[in-house]
Design an enzyme around this catalytic site. Structure first.
Site, PDB file in Angstrom:
ATOM      1  N   HIS A 188       0.855  -1.191   0.000  1.00 44.71           N
ATOM      2  CA  HIS A 188       0.000   0.000   0.000  1.00 44.71           C
ATOM      3  C   HIS A 188       0.889   1.238   0.000  1.00 44.71           C
ATOM      4  O   HIS A 188       1.967   1.225   0.578  1.00 44.71           O
ATOM      5  CB  HIS A 188      -0.902  -0.023   1.244  1.00 44.71           C
ATOM      6  CG  HIS A 188      -1.876   1.100   1.275  1.00 44.71           C
ATOM      7  ND1 HIS A 188      -1.512   2.374   1.663  1.00 44.71           N
ATOM      8  CD2 HIS A 188      -3.177   1.147   0.930  1.00 44.71           C
ATOM      9  CE1 HIS A 188      -2.582   3.156   1.547  1.00 44.71           C
ATOM     10  NE2 HIS A 188      -3.593   2.449   1.110  1.00 44.71           N
ATOM     11  N   ASP A 314     -11.361   1.712  -1.108  1.00 41.32           N
ATOM     12  CA  ASP A 314     -10.480   2.592  -0.345  1.00 41.32           C
ATOM     13  C   ASP A 314     -11.261   3.407   0.688  1.00 41.32           C
ATOM     14  O   ASP A 314     -10.978   4.578   0.908  1.00 41.32           O
ATOM     15  CB  ASP A 314      -9.640   3.498  -1.247  1.00 41.32           C
ATOM     16  CG  ASP A 314      -8.338   3.926  -0.575  1.00 41.32           C
ATOM     17  OD1 ASP A 314      -7.973   3.342   0.456  1.00 41.32           O
ATOM     18  OD2 ASP A 314      -7.701   4.861  -1.069  1.00 41.32           O
TER      19      ASP A 314
HETATM   20  C1  1DF Z   1      -5.355   8.782   1.381  1.00 41.81           C
HETATM   21  C2  1DF Z   1      -5.611   7.911   0.323  1.00 41.81           C
HETATM   22  C3  1DF Z   1      -4.846   8.283   2.567  1.00 41.81           C
HETATM   23  C4  1DF Z   1      -5.338   6.565   0.463  1.00 41.81           C
HETATM   24  C5  1DF Z   1      -4.607   6.924   2.704  1.00 41.81           C
HETATM   25  O1  1DF Z   1      -4.075   6.365   3.820  1.00 41.81           O
HETATM   26  C6  1DF Z   1      -4.905   6.045   1.673  1.00 41.81           C
HETATM   27  C7  1DF Z   1      -5.620  10.192   1.234  1.00 41.81           C
HETATM   28  C8  1DF Z   1      -3.495   7.232   4.788  1.00 41.81           C
HETATM   29  O2  1DF Z   1      -6.512  10.552   0.446  1.00 41.81           O
HETATM   30  O3  1DF Z   1      -4.976  10.997   1.908  1.00 41.81           O
HETATM   31  O4  1DF Z   1      -4.829   4.739   1.885  1.00 41.81           O
HETATM   32  N1  1DF Z   1      -5.473   5.753  -0.693  1.00 41.81           N
HETATM   33  O5  1DF Z   1      -5.103   4.573  -0.708  1.00 41.81           O
HETATM   34  O6  1DF Z   1      -5.852   6.303  -1.766  1.00 41.81           O
HETATM   35 MN    MN Z   2      -5.585   3.116   0.560  1.00 46.43          MN
END
Ligand code: 1DF
Ligand code: MN
Length: 351
Positions: A188, A314
């Site tokens: 991730h 997500d």
């Molecule tokens: C965000 C997006 C944050 C995802 C995430 O984990 C995350 C974000 C802190 O929008 O700040 O897992 N993502 O996977 O797109």
């Molecule tokens: Mn994510």
């Protein structure tokens, strides 16, 4: 949100969302303490300085949803027709924590908390093991505990650990445990390390908008080019966000990789058993987290095979009912849609 999105599969498939996040209070409290004490890297200040401290609606809502592994999450899954969520401790897990004993304690407690939630909602929640790669032998043991005692179906690592990448032989015990347990690794994204983040942060591009994907795509490429899948041919690595753009690059990656190998330009760039594109068809899995976009999904299905592209929402970072509807409406066969939403997850996580 209207109630046209139903769980239960009457439309032909269950929806299994494969990159769903939760947080624990003590995890977030350590992030805040590190920010306060000047121990956090720039990415942590940018990401968790925002989500854990901003009074904005996005930040407060996401914090509330991350910390809930109960009725609110189930209600939100019901409202968007998500039958099952594959849950992992939110990025960057415990990986930035400098006190390794504390990191291990918080990861283990998060795993216990997640296992308890999965036991409360056994037909809705599925867990992935959180590890502390700062201690690879402990992480290997925790992967085994996750698989054999907690019922978890894979492992999530949030890209680099304090600027170190998984191709470093230091982390090899983690891969041995994954292969022994025959479980997939979900890499991730995390914010880029200080050595990489500067020009991105300056432009507001360090997070999910761009920096996440660039850094994580590079991480997977480092692993492929060091020969991780030649060493561990059964290993499966998942990445979200439509493969962090790598599928789109495959042609150029292979052309330039082969040119580099032939000319001995880099010491660590050695011949591999397969082309990079071939590894994407044998060892890489991609989810559509954050990318509910039909052309991208179909492109990945075309270049990797439609058994290697999986649905993800997500939650709570991108909780959008219309995105579920868009994926439902894709112009692909009923069989391919069932693979995308349901059977690929069942197969690769062994549900
Ligand atoms: C965000 C997006 C944050 C995802 C995430 O984990 C995350 C974000 C802190 O929008 O700040 O897992 N993502 O996977 O797109
Ligand atoms: Mn994510």
């Amino acid at each position: 949100m209207t109630n046209d999105l139903k769980t239960g599969g009457a439309h032909g498939y269950l929806r299994i969302a494969t990159e769903e996040a939760f947080a624990t209070r003590e995890q977030i409290d350590v992030f805040l303490r590190m920010i306060r004490d000047g121990q956090a890297d720039q990415g942590m200040v940018s990401l968790w300085g925002f989500y854990a401290q901003s009074p904005s609606e996005r930040a407060t809502q996401i914090m509330d949803r991350l910390l809930d592994l109960g009725d609110q999450r189930i209600a939100h899954m019901d409202a968007t027709g998500i039958d099952k969520a594959i849950l992992a401790l939110t990025s960057p897990g415990v990986q930035p924590m400098l006190d390794v004993a504390e990191a291990k304690r918080i990861a283990a407690a998060a795993n216990d908390q997640l296992a308890a939630a999965c036991a409360r909602y056994p037909d809705r929640f599925i867990g992935l093991t959180a590890v502390a790669p700062q201690d690879p032998d402990w992480s290997a043991a925790e992967i085994r505990r996750g698989a054999t005692e907690l019922g978890f179906k894979g492992v999530q690592i949030n890209s680099h650990t304090q600027g170190r990448y998984l191709d470093d032989p230091f982390f090899d015990p983690i891969f041995r445990a994954l292969v022994d347990m025959d479980q997939p690794l979900y890499i991730h994204p995390a914010t880029p390390p200080d050595s990489m983040i500067g020009p991105m942060l300056e432009a507001g591009l360090d997070g999910a908008i761009f920096g996440f994907g660039v850094e994580t795509g590079m991480h997977l490429l480092r692993l492929i080019t060091i020969g991780i899948f030649d060493r561990y041919p059964t290993l499966q690595i998942m990445v979200g966000h439509m493969g962090e753009a790598l599928p789109y690059w495959l042609y150029r990656l292979d052309y330039m990789h082969q040119a580099g190998v032939r000319s001995n330009r880099y010491e660590r760039m050695k011949p591999l058993n397969k082309t990079i594109a071939e590894y994407f068809k044998s060892n890489v899995l991609v989810t559509c987290s954050g990318m509910a976009w039909e052309p991208a999904v179909r492109f990945c299905q075309q270049v990797m095979g439609d058994d290697r592209v999986l649905y993800a929402m997500d939650y709570p970072y991108q909780y959008v009912a219309d995105e579920v509807r868009a994926m439902d409406a894709m112009d692909i066969s009923a069989e391919a849609k069932k693979r995308f939403f349901q059977s690929n997850a069942e197969r690769w996580f062994k549900l």
